[in-house]
Design an enzyme around this catalytic site. Structure first.
Site, PDB file in Angstrom:
ATOM      1  N   LYS A 160      -1.162   2.075  -5.357  1.00  0.00           N
ATOM      2  CA  LYS A 160      -2.530   2.572  -5.333  1.00  0.00           C
ATOM      3  C   LYS A 160      -2.508   4.005  -5.854  1.00  0.00           C
ATOM      4  O   LYS A 160      -1.921   4.887  -5.224  1.00  0.00           O
ATOM      5  CB  LYS A 160      -3.083   2.526  -3.906  1.00  0.00           C
ATOM      6  CG  LYS A 160      -4.555   2.892  -3.797  1.00  0.00           C
ATOM      7  CD  LYS A 160      -5.012   2.707  -2.357  1.00  0.00           C
ATOM      8  CE  LYS A 160      -6.503   2.881  -2.225  1.00  0.00           C
ATOM      9  NZ  LYS A 160      -6.959   2.667  -0.833  1.00  0.00           N
ATOM     10  N   LYS A 162      -4.116   7.485  -6.744  1.00  0.00           N
ATOM     11  CA  LYS A 162      -5.233   8.368  -6.429  1.00  0.00           C
ATOM     12  C   LYS A 162      -5.601   9.205  -7.649  1.00  0.00           C
ATOM     13  O   LYS A 162      -4.728   9.805  -8.293  1.00  0.00           O
ATOM     14  CB  LYS A 162      -4.864   9.300  -5.274  1.00  0.00           C
ATOM     15  CG  LYS A 162      -4.654   8.589  -3.948  1.00  0.00           C
ATOM     16  CD  LYS A 162      -5.964   8.084  -3.365  1.00  0.00           C
ATOM     17  CE  LYS A 162      -5.781   7.548  -1.956  1.00  0.00           C
ATOM     18  NZ  LYS A 162      -7.047   7.099  -1.357  1.00  0.00           N
ATOM     19  N   ASP A 191      -7.865   4.524  -7.133  1.00  0.00           N
ATOM     20  CA  ASP A 191      -8.834   4.973  -6.135  1.00  0.00           C
ATOM     21  C   ASP A 191      -9.326   6.364  -6.508  1.00  0.00           C
ATOM     22  O   ASP A 191      -8.577   7.339  -6.444  1.00  0.00           O
ATOM     23  CB  ASP A 191      -8.185   4.997  -4.752  1.00  0.00           C
ATOM     24  CG  ASP A 191      -9.180   5.320  -3.643  1.00  0.00           C
ATOM     25  OD1 ASP A 191     -10.379   5.482  -3.954  1.00  0.00           O
ATOM     26  OD2 ASP A 191      -8.760   5.393  -2.477  1.00  0.00           O
ATOM     27  N   GLU A 219     -11.353   1.593  -6.961  1.00  0.00           N
ATOM     28  CA  GLU A 219     -11.976   1.769  -5.658  1.00  0.00           C
ATOM     29  C   GLU A 219     -12.867   3.015  -5.624  1.00  0.00           C
ATOM     30  O   GLU A 219     -12.477   4.079  -6.117  1.00  0.00           O
ATOM     31  CB  GLU A 219     -10.875   1.897  -4.594  1.00  0.00           C
ATOM     32  CG  GLU A 219     -11.366   2.025  -3.181  1.00  0.00           C
ATOM     33  CD  GLU A 219     -10.215   2.033  -2.188  1.00  0.00           C
ATOM     34  OE1 GLU A 219     -10.470   2.329  -0.997  1.00  0.00           O
ATOM     35  OE2 GLU A 219      -9.068   1.744  -2.584  1.00  0.00           O
ATOM     36  N   ASP A 244     -15.537   1.535  -0.745  1.00  0.00           N
ATOM     37  CA  ASP A 244     -14.817   1.970   0.446  1.00  0.00           C
ATOM     38  C   ASP A 244     -15.715   2.854   1.296  1.00  0.00           C
ATOM     39  O   ASP A 244     -16.386   2.385   2.215  1.00  0.00           O
ATOM     40  CB  ASP A 244     -13.527   2.694   0.058  1.00  0.00           C
ATOM     41  CG  ASP A 244     -12.744   3.209   1.265  1.00  0.00           C
ATOM     42  OD1 ASP A 244     -13.087   2.864   2.403  1.00  0.00           O
ATOM     43  OD2 ASP A 244     -11.780   3.981   1.066  1.00  0.00           O
ATOM     44  N   LYS A 268     -12.154  -0.454   6.929  1.00  0.00           N
ATOM     45  CA  LYS A 268     -11.260   0.389   7.717  1.00  0.00           C
ATOM     46  C   LYS A 268     -11.800   0.478   9.129  1.00  0.00           C
ATOM     47  O   LYS A 268     -13.008   0.682   9.337  1.00  0.00           O
ATOM     48  CB  LYS A 268     -11.133   1.788   7.099  1.00  0.00           C
ATOM     49  CG  LYS A 268     -10.437   1.785   5.740  1.00  0.00           C
ATOM     50  CD  LYS A 268     -10.381   3.179   5.136  1.00  0.00           C
ATOM     51  CE  LYS A 268      -9.677   3.132   3.782  1.00  0.00           C
ATOM     52  NZ  LYS A 268      -9.732   4.447   3.082  1.00  0.00           N
TER      53      LYS A 268
END
Length: 366
Positions: A160, A162, A191, A219, A244, A268
């Site tokens: 993932k 960032k 993300d 994301e 998200d 989450k």
């Protein structure tokens, strides 16, 4: 089975390496550990990390919510009547989703212990192992490439990445460098953590598609509140777009699903306020034919274990991002979900399977 005590402990564990996103830089995993004890001697565990830039919760606000509001509300109540109990928790305060999540997971821990089942089996038992990705913090492209290679060598096959900090041209370079360094067989998730504007997000994602970088998903490319922008991005690119920070509650999830503003939802526990509401979000998504991921904040294996049990219980949760405990320099949790590289396995013990949590903050139980 009545609640006798609700205790909280402050926890603080240094990270192996600073965790950097477009929203924040984290050096330590701070959290409030919750321990609920019943009159028959059972102990349920929960955890809430402070994430001011996402949930608005601080250590102080989490501790105050639990000790001043939830503990008096829960003490003396029957844990087995957990539905009205959890409803009362959600109705007792506006917001404070992280504090609610910590209490929620401890209650589910106790109920599934009483039933003699691991929590994931109590909730549905869809699968008994998970595979997590590993997150590459936003840094210079070369450093991100080095980190990506190290994680792949450690056995992770999904990364993932960032981005969303600085110029969007730099983000494209970061993703290019990671793909160049890890090759074509590794899945890459990107993300942006709300770091892009809608039109520049479309431009960037189309560019990434033209470059053949083969992204699994992107994301939260836009601000959490920008539902129109999110839909514009989703409608304008071929890459899967996942929401998200734009979804905390079932009502927000329904609005995203109704508008078809995203292709996936990242659930989450700290956003949803725990397992109780997270299940509703997943069920809504499944009815709309939208798959979910379960992710985490910077937290220990207490909260990550609860999230893993949820993820393993539901077939519509097809991906997990539960690497935070692997970022800690030390592991304060005894029991719970176990990591073997990217694979996560569950103890056979009932509930969360957590036996104890070592107090690394040096504070007495409140």
């Amino acid at each position: 089975m009545k609640i006798q005590n609700v205790d909280v402990i402050r926890q603080s564990v240094p990270l192996k390496k600073p965790f950097i996103t477009s929203l924040r830089t984290v050096h330590r995993a701070d959290s409030i550990i919750v321990r609920i004890v019943t009159d028959d001697g059972r102990v349920g565990w929960g955890e809430a990390p402070p994430t001011l830039v996402i949930t608005g919760d601080s250590l102080e606000s989490i501790e105050a919510a639990i000790t001043q509001v939830f503990a008096p509300l829960l003490t003396g109540k029957n844990v087995l009547a957990y539905e009205p109990l959890l409803q009362s928790v959600h109705q007792a305060m506006v917001g404070c989703s992280s504090a609610k999540a910590a209490v929620d997971m401890a209650i589910y821990d106790l109920v599934s212990q009483h039933c003699g089942l691991p929590l994931y089996q109590f909730l549905g038992g869809s699968k008994d192992t998970l595979e997590t990705d590993y997150t590459v913090s936003v840094n210079a492209p070369e450093e991100m490439g080095d980190d990506a290679v190290r994680y792949v060598e450690a056995g992770f096959n999904v990364l993932k990445i960032k981005v969303g900090k600085g110029r969007i041209e730099d983000d494209i370079k970061r993703i290019q460098e990671v793909r160049r360094r890890v090759g074509d067989d590794i899945k890459i998730r990107v993300d942006a953590n709300q770091g892009w504007q809608a039109k520049e997000a479309v431009r960037a994602i189309r560019r990434l598609e033209d470059l053949g970088l083969d992204l699994e998903l992107v994301e939260q490319p836009v601000k959490a509140h920008d539902l129109e922008g999110l839909k514009y991005v989703t409608d304008s690119v071929e890459t899967v777009i996942m929401v998200d920070e734009g979804v905390f509650s079932p009502a927000q999830a329904f609005e995203v699903l109704r508008r078809r503003a995203a292709d996936m939802i990242n659930i989450k526990l700290m956003k949803a306020g725990g397992i109780y509401k997270a299940q509703v979000i997943n069920q809504l998504a499944e009815e709309f034919g939208v798959e979910c991921m379960v992710g985490c904040m910077i937290e220990s294996r207490v909260a990550a274990t609860a999230a893993a049990h949820l993820a393993a219980s539901k077939r519509n949760i097809t991906r997990v991002d539960l690497d935070a405990p692997l970022m800690l320099r030390e592991d304060p949790v005894i029991g719970g979900v176990q990591y073997e590289g990217r694979f996560m396995t569950f103890p056979k013990a009932p509930g969360l399977g957590i036996q104890d949590v070592v107090n690394t903050f040096g504070m007495e139980v409140v």
